[in-house]
Design an enzyme around this catalytic site. Structure first.
Site, PDB file in Angstrom:
ATOM      1  N   ASP A  53       0.799  -1.243   0.131  1.00  0.00           N
ATOM      2  CA  ASP A  53      -0.010   0.033  -0.005  1.00  0.00           C
ATOM      3  C   ASP A  53       0.842   1.342   0.075  1.00  0.00           C
ATOM      4  O   ASP A  53       1.864   1.161   0.743  1.00  0.00           O
ATOM      5  CB  ASP A  53      -0.886  -0.047   1.318  1.00  0.00           C
ATOM      6  CG  ASP A  53      -2.297  -0.863   1.168  1.00  0.00           C
ATOM      7  OD1 ASP A  53      -2.077  -1.549   0.258  1.00  0.00           O
ATOM      8  OD2 ASP A  53      -3.014  -0.599   1.998  1.00  0.00           O
ATOM      9  N   HIS A 200       3.506  -2.274   3.983  1.00  0.00           N
ATOM     10  CA  HIS A 200       3.719  -1.180   3.579  1.00  0.00           C
ATOM     11  C   HIS A 200       5.063  -0.859   3.373  1.00  0.00           C
ATOM     12  O   HIS A 200       5.907  -1.108   4.522  1.00  0.00           O
ATOM     13  CB  HIS A 200       3.324  -0.009   4.645  1.00  0.00           C
ATOM     14  CG  HIS A 200       1.800   0.034   4.856  1.00  0.00           C
ATOM     15  ND1 HIS A 200       1.113  -1.202   5.337  1.00  0.00           N
ATOM     16  CD2 HIS A 200       0.802   0.740   4.574  1.00  0.00           C
ATOM     17  CE1 HIS A 200      -0.321  -0.679   5.548  1.00  0.00           C
ATOM     18  NE2 HIS A 200      -0.212   0.248   4.912  1.00  0.00           N
TER      19      HIS A 200
HETATM   20 ZN   LIG Z   1      -2.427   3.223   2.656  1.00  0.00          ZN
END
Ligand SMILES: [Zn+2]
Length: 242
Positions: A53, A200
């Site tokens: 992400d 992430h």
């Molecule tokens: Zn995000």
């Protein structure tokens, strides 16, 4: 008169319960009010989808692409429109390397109490930025912070967009998230056929997540898993026409 006062705590409790219910609904990984929501795929195939992400960022897109290339693994990058517009070369590099790109909103604001006009702008402008960067594949959507309530799922359902969530989140526990080997072990232990792994890796603060990738990928390969994109995973869903 008496009865009205008795009702106060009851109403208060109902309001609290209602708010708690809404909070849970905004975070639910396997349920939303409208449209298709997917946390994993039911399949007999030993496949997982690795998803990242945020970004693309100028500092960390390339290092992540190099790790994936060295491992000969394809992943799915849910990018924001704003970061894609600032760094179209990063998005193009992701696409050129054969990875899938998904839409992670324009602003990365929580999309809970938002108007349908805001939802449309967030999604359509991000699609346009990703297309401008040269990506031609399918575009699935993942809500910022995994949050959604009414306007967002409604829009996605109307536009035949599947909401992609996840079932394996090694960064959820802060102690684990600080330790690359612990994160890799967590994923290797918890991934199952059809899992969607969320990580992430695009910001400075996520060094541990980037460091976890080689061991994580090696360990999943050792368990016999193959890495597929989200679209490839969707095509393997049992009961789908594919
Ligand atoms: Zn995000």
């Amino acid at each position: 008169m008496m009865r009205r006062w008795i009702m106060v705590p009851v109403v208060f409790a109902l309001v609290i319960a209602g708010l708690f219910g809404i909070l849970r609904l905004t975070n639910a990984r396997t349920f939303q009010l409208f449209g298709d929501l997917l946390a994993r795929v039911d399949t007999d195939h030993a496949v997982v989808a690795l998803t990242f992400d945020d970004g693309p960022t100028t500092d960390y897109t390339q290092p992540v692409l190099e790790i994936l290339k060295a491992q000969d693994v394809r992943a799915t990058f849910f990018v924001t429109g704003r970061e894609t517009a600032q760094n179209p070369a990063g998005a193009k590099a992701i696409a050129d390397a054969g990875h899938e790109i998904g839409n992670h909103s324009w602003s990365h604001n929580r999309m809970i109490f938002v108007s349908s006009a805001t939802v449309r702008e967030e999604i359509e402008n991000t699609d346009a930025a990703i297309r401008d960067a040269g990506y031609k594949g399918e575009l699935h959507f993942r809500p910022p912070y995994g949050k959604k309530l009414v306007a967002l799922p409604w829009y996605l359902a109307q536009n035949d967009r599947t909401t992609i969530m996840w079932d394996v989140e090694p960064e959820a526990d802060l102690v684990t998230a600080a330790d690359p080997q612990a994160m890799a072990d967590y994923v290797i232990t918890n991934a199952t056929n059809g899992s969607i792994i969320i990580m992430h890796v695009m910001y400075e603060s996520r060094g541990a997540s980037r460091q976890a990738l080689p061991a994580l990928i090696d360990g999943l390969k050792a368990r016999g898993f193959k890495f597929v994109t989200v679209s490839e995973l969707l095509a393997l869903q049992q009961g789908s026409s594919n």
